[in-house]
Design an enzyme around this catalytic site. Structure first.
Site, PDB file in Angstrom:
ATOM      1  CB  CYS A 116      -0.960   0.010   1.181  1.00  8.99           C
ATOM      2  SG  CYS A 116      -2.161  -1.311   1.083  1.00  8.99           S
ATOM      3  CG  HIS A 256      -3.028   3.598   2.124  1.00  9.85           C
ATOM      4  ND1 HIS A 256      -3.528   3.215   0.899  1.00  9.85           N
ATOM      5  CD2 HIS A 256      -3.101   2.494   2.927  1.00  9.85           C
ATOM      6  CE1 HIS A 256      -3.870   1.941   0.957  1.00  9.85           C
ATOM      7  NE2 HIS A 256      -3.631   1.487   2.177  1.00  9.85           N
ATOM      8  CG  ASN A 286      -6.612  -0.642   1.142  1.00 13.23           C
ATOM      9  OD1 ASN A 286      -5.967  -0.158   0.205  1.00 13.23           O
ATOM     10  ND2 ASN A 286      -6.024  -1.156   2.209  1.00 13.23           N
TER      11      ASN A 286
HETATM   12  O1  UT7 Z   1      -3.695  -1.051   3.697  1.00 10.32           O
HETATM   13  C1  UT7 Z   1      -2.697  -1.871   4.210  1.00 10.32           C
HETATM   14  C2  UT7 Z   1      -2.702  -2.017   5.645  1.00 10.32           C
HETATM   15  N1  UT7 Z   1      -3.958  -2.546   6.167  1.00 10.32           N
HETATM   16  C3  UT7 Z   1      -4.575  -1.860   7.104  1.00 10.32           C
HETATM   17  O2  UT7 Z   1      -4.206  -0.780   7.455  1.00 10.32           O
HETATM   18  C4  UT7 Z   1      -5.752  -2.551   7.796  1.00 10.32           C
HETATM   19  C5  UT7 Z   1      -5.657  -2.338   9.293  1.00 10.32           C
HETATM   20  N2  UT7 Z   1      -6.691  -3.050  10.038  1.00 10.32           N
HETATM   21  C6  UT7 Z   1      -8.000  -2.692  10.018  1.00 10.32           C
HETATM   22  O3  UT7 Z   1      -8.390  -1.804   9.281  1.00 10.32           O
HETATM   23  C7  UT7 Z   1      -8.939  -3.380  10.971  1.00 10.32           C
HETATM   24  O4  UT7 Z   1      -8.183  -4.128  11.899  1.00 10.32           O
HETATM   25  C8  UT7 Z   1      -9.980  -4.314  10.284  1.00 10.32           C
HETATM   26  C9  UT7 Z   1     -10.985  -3.482   9.498  1.00 10.32           C
HETATM   27  C10 UT7 Z   1      -9.282  -5.290   9.357  1.00 10.32           C
HETATM   28  C11 UT7 Z   1     -10.750  -5.103  11.322  1.00 10.32           C
HETATM   29  O5  UT7 Z   1     -11.397  -4.201  12.227  1.00 10.32           O
HETATM   30  P1  UT7 Z   1     -11.187  -4.350  13.794  1.00 10.32           P
HETATM   31  O6  UT7 Z   1     -11.999  -3.303  14.427  1.00 10.32           O
HETATM   32  O7  UT7 Z   1      -9.708  -4.350  14.085  1.00 10.32           O
HETATM   33  O8  UT7 Z   1     -11.817  -5.742  14.078  1.00 10.32           O
HETATM   34  P2  UT7 Z   1     -11.138  -7.032  14.751  1.00 10.32           P
HETATM   35  O9  UT7 Z   1     -10.227  -7.709  13.809  1.00 10.32           O
HETATM   36  O10 UT7 Z   1     -10.612  -6.653  16.099  1.00 10.32           O
HETATM   37  O11 UT7 Z   1     -12.408  -7.945  14.987  1.00 10.32           O
HETATM   38  C12 UT7 Z   1     -13.432  -7.587  15.935  1.00 10.32           C
HETATM   39  C13 UT7 Z   1     -14.602  -8.534  15.754  1.00 10.32           C
HETATM   40  C14 UT7 Z   1     -14.187 -10.003  15.702  1.00 10.32           C
HETATM   41  O12 UT7 Z   1     -15.187 -10.786  16.314  1.00 10.32           O
HETATM   42  P3  UT7 Z   1     -14.996 -11.342  17.801  1.00 10.32           P
HETATM   43  O13 UT7 Z   1     -13.747 -12.171  17.761  1.00 10.32           O
HETATM   44  O14 UT7 Z   1     -14.848 -10.132  18.671  1.00 10.32           O
HETATM   45  O15 UT7 Z   1     -16.233 -12.110  18.041  1.00 10.32           O
HETATM   46  C15 UT7 Z   1     -14.179 -10.297  14.230  1.00 10.32           C
HETATM   47  O16 UT7 Z   1     -14.387 -11.667  13.951  1.00 10.32           O
HETATM   48  O17 UT7 Z   1     -15.244  -8.266  14.503  1.00 10.32           O
HETATM   49  C16 UT7 Z   1     -15.344  -9.479  13.767  1.00 10.32           C
HETATM   50  N3  UT7 Z   1     -15.322  -9.159  12.351  1.00 10.32           N
HETATM   51  C17 UT7 Z   1     -16.428  -8.856  11.665  1.00 10.32           C
HETATM   52  N4  UT7 Z   1     -17.718  -8.789  12.039  1.00 10.32           N
HETATM   53  C18 UT7 Z   1     -18.622  -8.454  11.098  1.00 10.32           C
HETATM   54  C19 UT7 Z   1     -14.258  -9.084  11.518  1.00 10.32           C
HETATM   55  N5  UT7 Z   1     -14.658  -8.731  10.285  1.00 10.32           N
HETATM   56  C20 UT7 Z   1     -16.016  -8.596  10.356  1.00 10.32           C
HETATM   57  C21 UT7 Z   1     -17.002  -8.263   9.422  1.00 10.32           C
HETATM   58  N6  UT7 Z   1     -18.279  -8.196   9.830  1.00 10.32           N
HETATM   59  N7  UT7 Z   1     -16.695  -7.968   8.131  1.00 10.32           N
END
Ligand code: UT7
Length: 332
Positions: A116, A256, A286
């Protein structure tokens, strides 16, 4: 003799027609529009569909549009760099294919992979060739068909990414505009958190790798999120400080577009109000190497010669960086 600076003198972007809405993703995986919007800021993303349609299709459209818009003849271009993590194939470089498609015959073309941060890495690389005086017209194109490496059964990644391309023309100028400063960094210890497990020389494609779904993006969202916020803000603030820029001096931050929450955290650290931050993640998601040109392209008409602009990116590698530039032209 006046010092040569490298300036962006034209910009164009292209996204495919098909739009994948959150409501469609709700039918594919266990997710909701509410979760996607509140956690990422994304409402829709464009997807390139159709057999045999690769990243070069996106890049070619962006470059053709750029040539036409800037009145540049293909034979005048003397370098083309394509930033991508989704090349048409392992080799030849997608840059070679784009150049061929656009009739660019007098350029040396190559791909650059910094995930990215690819667009920033390519921009800074191109600027050095311009400043050295050896190259006069360089095209930097960020193009990614992220849908080709997204696992549409993995709700944590499939909601984030989209396809797109953006191309910049870079030329020399002796005016006090163009790229003024850059900070580019990387740290390979980030690899376990964000990578593609198979398809390279470590794990070449096999039945086993395909069955294990190892040709898709593997991302541990939270550690990547934390690194992205810290590192992107660190370099953006450092570049402000070492160029004696206060928040008032900055016309726009172009971050980004990975996650709206990351963008807002960086703007806060820089002391910038909302109006000074380019954000279009809600419509494109993204798009990896094309997020920054997609923003510049949409805001182009509002930009004025001399505007102070800070670009900032973070991506797989880990790679990150920031560029300070003075916009070089008033849009017609
Ligand atoms: O561009 C290159 C670099 N990439 C980035 O900068 C991405 C950086 N990371 C992020 O943007 C975020 O971490 C994500 C958008 C990928 C995920 O968001 P988050 O707020 O960090 O969620 P999480 O991974 O902590 O997950 C929280 C909960 C989990 O459920 P439990 O374990 O708490 O029951 C996930 O399974 O949200 C769940 N979850 C979802 N729920 C509904 C993960 N994806 C989804 C989804 N819909 N699409």
């Amino acid at each position: 003799m006046n010092k040569i600076h490298a300036a962006i003198t034209g910009i164009h972007a292209w996204v495919p027609e098909y739009i994948l809405y959150n409501s469609e993703l709700e039918k594919m995986v266990d997710t909701t529009d509410e979760w996607i919007v509140s956690r990422t800021g994304i409402k829709e993303r464009h997807i390139l569909r159709g057999e045999g349609q690769g990243t070069s299709v996106l890049g070619t459209e962006a470059v053709k549009g750029l040539l036409e818009k800037t009145g540049t003849k293909p034979e005048e271009v003397d370098m083309l760099i394509c930033a991508t993590v989704t090349p048409d194939m392992q080799f030849p470089a997608t840059a070679n294919i784009i150049s061929h498609n656009c009739g660019i015959k007098n350029a040396f073309s190559f791909d650059l992979n910094a995930a990215c941060s690819g667009l920033l890495y390519a921009l800074v690389t191109a600027s050095k060739f311009i400043q050295s005086g050896t190259h006069k017209k360089i095209i930097v194109v960020g193009a990614d068909k992220m849908s080709s490496i997204v696992d549409y059964t993995d709700r944590a990644t499939c909601v984030i990414f989209g396809d797109g391309a953006g191309a910049l023309l870079m030329e020399p100028t002796t005016e006090e505009v163009g790229i003024r400063d850059s900070i580019m960094e990387s740290d390979g210890s980030g690899m376990p958190h964000l990578h593609q497990k198979a398809g390279g020389s470590v794990r070449p494609a096999s039945h086993e790798t395909v069955d294990a779904r190892e040709h898709f993006i593997y991302q541990e969202g939270q550690p990547v999120f934390k690194f992205a916020v810290t590192k992107m803000a660190d370099v953006a603030v450092e570049i402000m400080e070492r160029n004696n820029l206060s928040a008032n001096d900055i016309t726009y931050l172009v971050p980004h577009q990975a996650n709206l929450r990351i963008i807002e955290a960086i703007a806060r650290r820089m002391g910038l109000e909302k109006e000074k931050v380019m954000v279009n993640i809600e419509r494109y998601g993204n798009t990896t190497s094309s997020t920054i040109p997609l923003c510049l392209w949409e805001w182009e008409k509002q930009l004025k010669k001399g505007d102070n602009i800070i670009l900032a990116a973070f991506g797989g590698g880990f790679t990150w960086g920031s560029v300070y530039l003075k916009w070089a032209y008033d849009s017609k």
